[in-house]
Design a protein around this motif. Sequence first.
Motif, short mmCIF file in Angstrom:
data_model
loop_
_atom_site.label_atom_id
_atom_site.label_comp_id
_atom_site.label_asym_id
_atom_site.label_seq_id
_atom_site.Cartn_x
_atom_site.Cartn_y
_atom_site.Cartn_z
N ARG A 341 3.62 -5.06 -0.81
CA ARG A 341 2.05 -3.64 -0.37
C ARG A 341 3.42 -2.69 -0.08
O ARG A 341 4.30 -2.56 0.86
N VAL A 342 2.84 -1.34 -0.78
CA VAL A 342 3.80 0.01 -0.54
C VAL A 342 3.28 0.83 0.84
O VAL A 342 4.21 1.88 1.32
N ARG A 343 2.25 1.17 1.29
CA ARG A 343 1.88 1.74 2.57
C ARG A 343 0.05 0.44 2.06
O ARG A 343 -0.01 -0.10 1.28
N ASP A 344 -0.33 1.13 3.67
CA ASP A 344 -1.84 -0.11 3.82
C ASP A 344 -2.71 -0.03 3.25
O ASP A 344 -2.76 1.86 2.75
N GLY A 345 -2.87 -0.08 1.69
CA GLY A 345 -4.29 -0.23 0.89
C GLY A 345 -3.13 -0.15 -0.43
O GLY A 345 -4.20 0.22 -1.45
N VAL A 346 -1.99 0.09 -0.33
CA VAL A 346 -1.37 1.20 -1.75
C VAL A 346 -0.61 -0.66 -2.03
O VAL A 346 0.45 -0.79 -1.24
N TRP A 347 -1.17 -0.88 -3.39
CA TRP A 347 0.39 -1.80 -3.67
C TRP A 347 0.58 -1.64 -5.19
O TRP A 347 0.22 -1.26 -6.10
N LEU A 348 1.99 -2.23 -5.12
CA LEU A 348 2.88 -1.67 -6.89
C LEU A 348 2.88 -3.20 -7.53
O LEU A 348 3.31 -4.25 -6.94
N VAL A 349 2.62 -3.47 -8.41
CA VAL A 349 2.65 -4.70 -9.52
C VAL A 349 3.27 -4.07 -10.16
O VAL A 349 2.56 -3.09 -11.07
N THR A 350 4.99 -4.96 -10.76
CA THR A 350 5.44 -4.30 -11.64
C THR A 350 6.49 -5.57 -12.27
O THR A 350 6.47 -6.78 -11.60
N GLY A 351 7.03 -5.27 -13.33
CA GLY A 351 8.23 -6.35 -13.29
C GLY A 351 7.97 -8.29 -14.43
O GLY A 351 8.97 -9.29 -13.77
N PRO A 352 6.79 -8.02 -14.44
CA PRO A 352 6.44 -9.25 -15.27
C PRO A 352 7.72 -8.89 -16.91
O PRO A 352 7.25 -10.59 -16.81
#
Length: 373
Positions: A341-352
């Motif tokens: 979670r990088v901000r309230d309501g904002v998510w980063l999904v990476t690195g699989p």
Amino acid sequence: MKVIVVGAGVVGTMHAWQALERGHEVVHIEREAEARGASLRNFGQIWVSGRAGGEELATALRARELWEAVGARVPRLGFRAIGSLTPVRGALELAVAEAAVAREDAAARGYKLLTPEEARAVNPALRGAFDAALWCERDAAVEPRTAQLALREALLATGRYTFLPNREVREVVGEHAVRDDHGDLHSGDAVVLCTGAWLSGLVREVAGPLPVRRVRLQMMQTAPLGEPLTTSVADADSFRYYPAYASEALDALNTHQAQDPTAAAHRMQLLMVQRLDGGLTIGDTHEYEHPFAFDTVEDPYEHLTRVVESLLGRPLPAIRRRWAGVYAQCVDTTRVVHRQRVRDGVWLVTGPGGRGMTCSPAIAETTANELGW
């Protein structure tokens, strides 16, 4: 609920799919006309066989279920439950395969050790000499170059999906909103950044230093083989690369049987899948040190050609395409993905990492569950 998804690779597309499946509206933003990164430059394998036991295997098995279900609804994905074979030669490689079959989770993977005759009954194209083959029934394949296009067509058909290409997100604005390089603001109830190997710019600004690295690979594709290759195929170098094969037998293989110098220098293993047009996708290499080369080198392709021809017992068809790609991988390779979670309501999904094509449906499902979609 309205979800903003940034990045139209397979991870982003599967997040859009999950949101729509749960009845939400999606705005999907892509900085190019369509995804051009690792989501297209891979084997299209749904690769269960080599996954580490525990969370990684559970994620891969769940993703395999989801891929099959999506494939039934989107035939243009080209989903095929073809399994895989890893031929082995000599006592040391055979011992690693036997150790894999003895794992507690071998049945979940569909492992079975086959004689050469049994292996050729499954895949008659393997006419080369080998002593046995490790069969993994749960492995499957889709068409990587067209998968996102096929999925997008299905997403558009819902009437709740908007695709915005050629827009680079430059700013996260407050909570639940982003601004693109056209100056347009896109706001919703949740924002998911699925930016793949793009780890600079906005990602660095909002997430800071990440425990994620970039990995470069080289691959190739042939003209049609002229006959079916009915399974995916790996070689015993895959034992050295994938965590499922860790064992005392693998330690003995690494100690007493040196890897081919070219394969060792480029951190290689053979993976091979036949495309629906009959051509073979073949790879790959792994480069971890920055800066990456800007060109491709020929030695790995020559090595792969020799290995494939020894398994097929025939000359390889002409090479039609060669390419390099870059994907994002968690530095701690035991982690399936980096979700932050990088901000309230904002998510980063990476690195699989190399698991992206395999695990993306389950990664997206987990995100949706954690965010309460």
